[in-house]
Structures are given as structure tokens and as C-alpha cells.
Design an enzyme around this catalytic site. Sequence first.
Site, PDB file in Angstrom:
ATOM      1  N   ASP A  10       6.329  -5.239   1.297  1.00  0.00           N
ATOM      2  CA  ASP A  10       5.192  -4.412   1.691  1.00  0.00           C
ATOM      3  C   ASP A  10       4.515  -3.899   0.442  1.00  0.00           C
ATOM      4  O   ASP A  10       5.167  -3.640  -0.568  1.00  0.00           O
ATOM      5  CB  ASP A  10       5.625  -3.278   2.620  1.00  0.00           C
ATOM      6  N   ASP A  99       4.176   4.827   9.210  1.00  0.00           N
ATOM      7  CA  ASP A  99       5.033   5.226   8.079  1.00  0.00           C
ATOM      8  C   ASP A  99       5.204   6.742   8.169  1.00  0.00           C
ATOM      9  O   ASP A  99       4.298   7.512   7.843  1.00  0.00           O
ATOM     10  CB  ASP A  99       4.347   4.810   6.769  1.00  0.00           C
ATOM     11  N   GLU A 101       7.605   9.763   6.985  1.00  0.00           N
ATOM     12  CA  GLU A 101       8.694  10.023   6.023  1.00  0.00           C
ATOM     13  C   GLU A 101       8.415  11.309   5.240  1.00  0.00           C
ATOM     14  O   GLU A 101       7.570  12.123   5.607  1.00  0.00           O
ATOM     15  CB  GLU A 101       8.818   8.834   5.079  1.00  0.00           C
TER      16      GLU A 101
END
Length: 685
Positions: A10, A99, A101
Site C-alpha cells: 500500500d 484506515d 488507527e
Amino acid sequence: MPTFGIQGLDVSGHQPTVDWQQQWNMGSRFAYVKATEGNYYKNPSYSSQYQGSRNVGMIRGAYHFAIPNWSSGADQARYFVQNGGGWSSDGYTMPPVLDFEFNPYEGRTINGFYFGNTCYNMSPSQLTSWVRDFGNTMQTMTGRLPVIYTNTSWWNQCLGNPSGFGDYPLWVAAYPNSPTNNAGPVPTASWSTYSMWQYSSTGPFAGDSNVWNGDYASLQRFAGVRMPVGSFDDLAVSRDGSTVSLRVRGWSVDLANSPAANEAHIYVTGPDGRTTGYPWKANAYRPDVDKSFGYGSSHGFDGSIRIATSGTYKVCAHSIGAFGNTALGCKSITASGVEAPIGSFDNIGQVRTAQNVSLHLKGWAIDLANPAASTYADTYVTGPDGATTGFRMTANSSRPDVNEVTGLGSSHGFDYQVPLKMAGTYKACVYAIGQNSNVLLSCKTLTVAPSPPPIGSYDALALKQTPNAASLQLTGWALDPTLPASSSSVSVYLVSKDGSGGANPGTVFSANLKRPDVNAALATVGDHGFQASIAISAAGSYTACAQALGAAPLSTGPTLLGCRDITVNSTPPTMGHLDSAAVQVSNGQASLVSQGWTLDPSFPGSSIPVHVYVKYPDGSTRGYPFTASGSRPDVNNALQTIGNHGFVTAVPISARGQYSVCAYGVAVSVFSTNNSQLGCRSLTY
């Protein structure tokens, strides 16, 4: 590097240039590219990275870095989809990624916005709700729930390890200190394992290195490859002559490329246990499939597979796709009997009665596929006019001779009569009808003679007149020699001098009057005389014809008995006199009263109509019908005639002024030349 699965990477804006061919050569088969962050940032390298990975053959997708305290989950999901976060079932697009986090801006204030602690200053329930808001919006907009990328410790710390996210694929981030195939724990309340593992941020691949937890086929399925669909609609046994086939019908669409026709593979397992495959193109016309699903109308399959033995067949159909095949199901069917029927067309003859003439067909037929039952024998008869007509005969009459030879029973004979409408040569072809096929037994011909024509005589033609009507009377006799005791028919019609105007059969009359002279002369029985009439309405020359019609079947008639001429002359006009006309007033009612007499010389004994026409002071004229039926002995004496011919008429009036009264005698002879004016009078009221 883990030793299992499929390798991938990625990247984000931190890797503006990537040698994608090199990454492919190193073993990377998928890539995720950062598209957006919050609802304020778009990766400037997104397009080149997204397309570059695809150009070398990678399956690729997009991810969004969430800043949950910046705006709602739905708001950031929309921003993501609008800027690269979409998904399509093209076989090479991975589902979008959330995403979620550690807060990269923990404790910082940027442009007046405080980003908060590592959990974005949000509670576990707030973060959990935010993820659901993002996920539900993504599913509505793309049809897919997003992949959740996270770190197990942060997820458990900030969200409290919530349950209910098992439908979201998990991409776990964990960087071991040494090579291993163990990614460590996952958030156990929602997942028991992961779909992808980000195991390194320092290589071997550009950006971050990842592994797919499965084989390449499962990675393709995860990317959302649309598998083929369809339906195995019907299985039947079809027969065409001596050919027996399995007819297989249905439809098939490869959703990875629905505009094109894909293949349907048909596998047939016969009674002997052997299986044979048949690849068919599913391009038959199926508008119902298009109407129901919108896939287009050229996705049907409808084919036949020839079989040679009786028994049970199992047929399975599969829809073939670019990324996989889909079983459409199996069906079984039993086909009984493959042998052709047998039989014999023994004889063709004729049966003649007073009412009918028929072909007489005899023979036998047996269907060996089901010999215990009586089958059919179909005959096709072609007549003298070239027209062919089919007849179904049941072969169930007793034929012990057939049983003696075949041992298949005696109820297999046919004995059938076909009624005929004309004489001439007939051809009859007979087929034995079976479950498996139909067999021509043979064709035979027979010439059928006609019956003798009718006979007779047209004796006389006369004119008959009555008031308001006239007709021509034709007399004579006619009979059919085949049916001498029965009264036959004649038709009569008029023919103009140029030969046109004939109507055949014209008007039909029964020749059923007694004619003892005819019976004596011909030594026959029955009633055969006729007296026919043809109505006429004008004077002139007429030709009246008569023809005898046959009563027996297949008669060669009609027979023209002759034509006769007659001249019908015009009759004299009516005569009479308007004796008087006056205005009479009675009880205050004024009337125009007319008196006189009139008669038709052709019918002196009949009282005829008299029409009175009154012209009113305003110029209008109106007619009034009366009958001259009053006694006028003076008229009878003067003209030496009979009947009542006087009239007295009264027409009420009201307006004053000048009136005109005219009277006309109206003929009752249809041949009269004129309705005579009897006189006119002028009156003043």
C-alpha cells in the site's frame, strides 16, 4: 516476509513515484492506494498510483484515512467515494478501506483545530457509532462494506473491542521483530482471523508490505468478481422423425461481462453411466431475462442432444465465467423407446351409399416403444384438386393375424373411411405413429368414378302478375338417376341478352311435385315436378334458365335443362278523374275535400291508391295517400268494369289563403307506364 498467501503493498502521497513493474516482478499482486484523509485532503499521486498498479496487472483498491473528530462518518464516506473511493465488480478492484488507527496529530492544533488525544478525544461508543456511520454510507454508495484497517491494541483501547463488525473484512497492522507467519492477536469480539496483514513499513515493497490470507482465487473473489448466473429451466425429450433428443433450455450470463454471450456447459450422464460434455453459446433470444434482470435479451440456450438408448438421463448445466463457473443445477428424465413403429397399409377401396362415397383404408400399426397399447395410423389424402387433408386413425380393431405373426396382441388394426366430395384420382399415404418416430407404411391410389348426371325437362315459361308484384313461372321436372325415389332440386336464374347476369346455382327449388306422366314414361317412382318462380319488377325481354342439381354424392351435375325467352310488355297508365274540390268547414275545422275516381286497367277489380298533393299558401307542398275504394256504379257502368274505384278525401287546413289540390291515380301493376294525374283545382280559404 510471511511464507504464505499473496503479497501486496500500500502506498500514499509519501511515495509519489513507484516502479510498478518492479513491484510486480518482486511478487506483489495487489495494491492499496491512499485516496483521501478527513474531508480536506486528496492524495495528489492517487491517479498515477491507482492506474500504474493496474497497468502491470495488479488488483488494486483505495483507502481513506479517517479523522473521526473532524466530521461525521457519513460525510467522510461521501468525500472518499467522490474522490476515488468507489468500487466496481470488474474483477480487478478491491473493496474500499477505512484506515482507522492512532491519531497522527495527537495533541496538536493545526489551523485552529485541536486534534485531541490518540483516540481523537472520543469515547468508545462515539468511535463505534462513527465507524458504523461510515460503513453504512459506503455500503449504500458502493454496494460493499469497507475493509477496516487497524491495529489491535489501538482498536481495543479506543473502541473497547466492540462486537458486530464481523461483516467488515479485517486488515490488521502488526510489525514483528523477526520473520514469522504469526500476525499476533486480532480484536476477538468481531473477528477470529484477518483478511490482510500489514507486516512491514520498511520493505520489501514500496510503501508498506502486506500479505493476503489466502490464495489468488480467493483474492479475486474478495475483489468482488461477479460470478456468472443463470437458470436451467427445462429438460424434455423431443422427437423429430426417427431422431430422439434431449432438449435442454435455460439462460446464462457472465456478470463480469454481461453484454457478451457466455458459454453454458451441459453434461449428460446416460443410462450406461458415461458422461459427455457439450459447450454451448448462450446467445438465444430471451426477452424475459432482460425484462426481469436487465442483462440483455441474447443470453438463452436451447439445444438438443441426440440419444440412442432408452433409460434415465441426468443432465447438469453450468454457466461459464471469466473468473469462475456457476452450477445451474441438474435434472433427470426418462426416455422410453427408441425403436420405430411397424405396420402395413393393406388395402384402399371405396364405399358408395345413397348419401356418401368414401375411401376405405385398411391395415395395421404397432408402436414398438409401447406395443401393449393401441397406437395411431395417420393418413394424408391428396384429392383430384391437389389439396391434401390429414386424418387420424386409431389402430385398435381386431387383427388376430397380426398377433399370430408378431405376438404383440391383436388390437392393432385400422379400418377407416374418408368421405369424398368429388370424383377423380385419390392418393392416400399412411404413417404408423410412435412415441419415438413416425414411419411411412406406403402410399396407394384409387380412381373414384362420378355418379350419373341428373336429367329432366324445362317444359314452360309464363308470366304471373298480381297487384304490386310479378314473376316468371318455370315448370318442368328433374330427377337424379342414382336416387330415383328421392326428389332432387333445380336452380333457376335469369340471363341477359349478352349472356351475363347468370347466377349458378341461382334460386334453388325442390322438384317435389307430382308428375305421373314422367313416372309412367321413365318407369320410375317418386315426385319430380317443379314449378319455380323468379320475381321481376320491370317490363322487357327476359331469358330464364333452369338446371337440374344432382342429389347423389359425386354427381357430375348440374345439368342444364334449357333456357326460354319471354317479352313482358308495359301496361297502360292509370285512369280516373278529379270530379271536385272544395273548402268545407265543420265544427270550426276547415278541410280541403276532394272527390273523384281512379283505376288501373290491368287490375280493374282492384281498388288502387290515390295520392293527393296540396300546395299551401306559404308555397310548401305536402302529399297525402288515400285508397280509391268507394262505390262508383256510374264509373262501372260507363267503363263496363267491376270493383270500387271512387274516392272522397279530406285534408284539414288552418291558414287562410290560396290552395292548389292535385290528385294522382297510383298503379298496382309493376309494369304500368305512368301514374296519371286526375286533375288539379285552385281554392281560396
